[in-house]
Design a protein around this motif. Structure first.
Motif, PDB file in Angstrom:
ATOM      1  N   LEU A 175      -5.789   1.147   2.008  1.00  0.00           N
ATOM      2  CA  LEU A 175      -5.354   0.206   0.976  1.00  0.00           C
ATOM      3  C   LEU A 175      -4.780  -1.061   1.593  1.00  0.00           C
ATOM      4  CD1 LEU A 175      -3.657   2.502  -1.710  1.00  0.00           C
ATOM      5  CD2 LEU A 175      -5.801   1.229  -1.917  1.00  0.00           C
ATOM      6  N   ALA A 200       0.824  -1.210   0.000  1.00  0.00           N
ATOM      7  CA  ALA A 200       0.000   0.000   0.000  1.00  0.00           C
ATOM      8  C   ALA A 200       0.858   1.258   0.000  1.00  0.00           C
ATOM      9  CB  ALA A 200      -0.923  -0.008   1.221  1.00  0.00           C
ATOM     10  N   THR A 251      -2.953   5.005   2.893  1.00  0.00           N
ATOM     11  CA  THR A 251      -2.116   3.809   3.015  1.00  0.00           C
ATOM     12  C   THR A 251      -2.797   2.766   3.888  1.00  0.00           C
ATOM     13  OG1 THR A 251      -0.119   5.171   2.795  1.00  0.00           O
ATOM     14  CG2 THR A 251       0.157   2.952   3.696  1.00  0.00           C
TER      15      THR A 251
END
Length: 266
Positions: A136, A74, A133
């Motif tokens: 994901l 990510a 981040t």
């Protein structure tokens, strides 16, 4: 010039504007470096968002195939976005956050033009990168590769469409800003672009196996985020700027990813 050639030129202009990717001049294109005209380019922005999501999606997918783990995958994906776009939207978010410290409309606009980043901007930038981040990484641990790729592409398309809302529904806050220079798109044209974004979301989301409730939440939350930033800009600045559009894109992307995440089992 055929409609397909015109659409290809508009798409090329969008990608040049939104990223630092080297897009060569098309054979039938008269001026590859002409300034963008958003009233004309609007219809291709959802498609351009999807194209800009391809490389981050491929990076995340490759990192997962190499067993680098969801967090590193990510992080690499988000880093790819920042590099390919030149942190265009992140800069808008930081400037918008810094303007919160201004006590008057004029002071807020002055702060947004300052190239230096303040404590509000730095905090907003850190939180936005962390949220993207984290979202994901969580998605990568719950759904398979094709579904996470679809999620990235959908979020990229929807968020850039949502980022248009302040530009469409508000007048420019400055008489000499970038948003004034590129022109104000018509609302009818925006709704066409939004329709294209919805179609792309369904075409990508359903075959990849994303839950229908998650697809709906991505659509709704990204739209509400764009609307929220539009209302904020109206009250905060009395109009819109390019920075507000960038902030709307960032918030919409985060909202779309988290919305999808909420319907997936842990």
């Amino acid at each position: 010039m055929s409609p397909w050639q015109a659409a290809a030129i508009d798409l090329a202009h969008c990608i040049r504007f939104y990223s630092r990717l080297p897009v060569p001049a098309l054979p039938w294109e008269q001026d590859a470096h002409a300034p963008p005209s958003f009233p004309r380019l609007l219809r291709m922005i959802p498609v351009a968002g999807l194209v800009l999501g391809l490389l981050p999606a491929m990076v995340l997918g490759l990192a997962l195939l190499l067993d680098l783990g969801p967090w590193l995958a990510a992080t690499l994906s988000v880093a790819t976005v920042v590099l390919t776009t030149g942190a265009l939207h992140e800069d808008g978010l930081a400037d918008t956050a810094d303007s919160i410290g201004g006590t008057t409309r004029e002071k807020r606009l002055e702060i947004m033009r300052d190239s230096r980043i303040g404590s509000f901007g730095a905090s907003a930038l850190f939180l936005a990168l962390a949220l993207r981040t984290g979202a994901l990484a969580a998605l990568a641990s719950r759904i398979d590769g094709s579904a996470i790729v679809a999620a990235i592409l959908i979020a990229a398309s929807l968020s850039r469409t949502a980022g248009l809302m302040p530009l469409v529904f508000l007048p420019p806050a400055r008489a000499d800003g970038m948003s004034q220079a590129v022109g104000q798109p018509a609302r009818k044209t925006f709704w066409r672009a939004a329709g294209i974004a919805v179609i792309l979301t369904i075409v990508l989301g359903v075959p990849s196996g994303l839950p229908f409730a998650g697809i709906v939440l991505m659509l709704v939350l990204s739209g509400l985020s764009g609307l929220a930033l539009t209302r904020f800009a109206e009250r905060h600045l009395g109009g819109q700027t390019g920075d507000i559009a960038g902030a709307a894109q960032q918030v919409a992307e985060i909202a779309a990813l988290i919305g999808l995440l909420t319907v997936l089992p842990a």
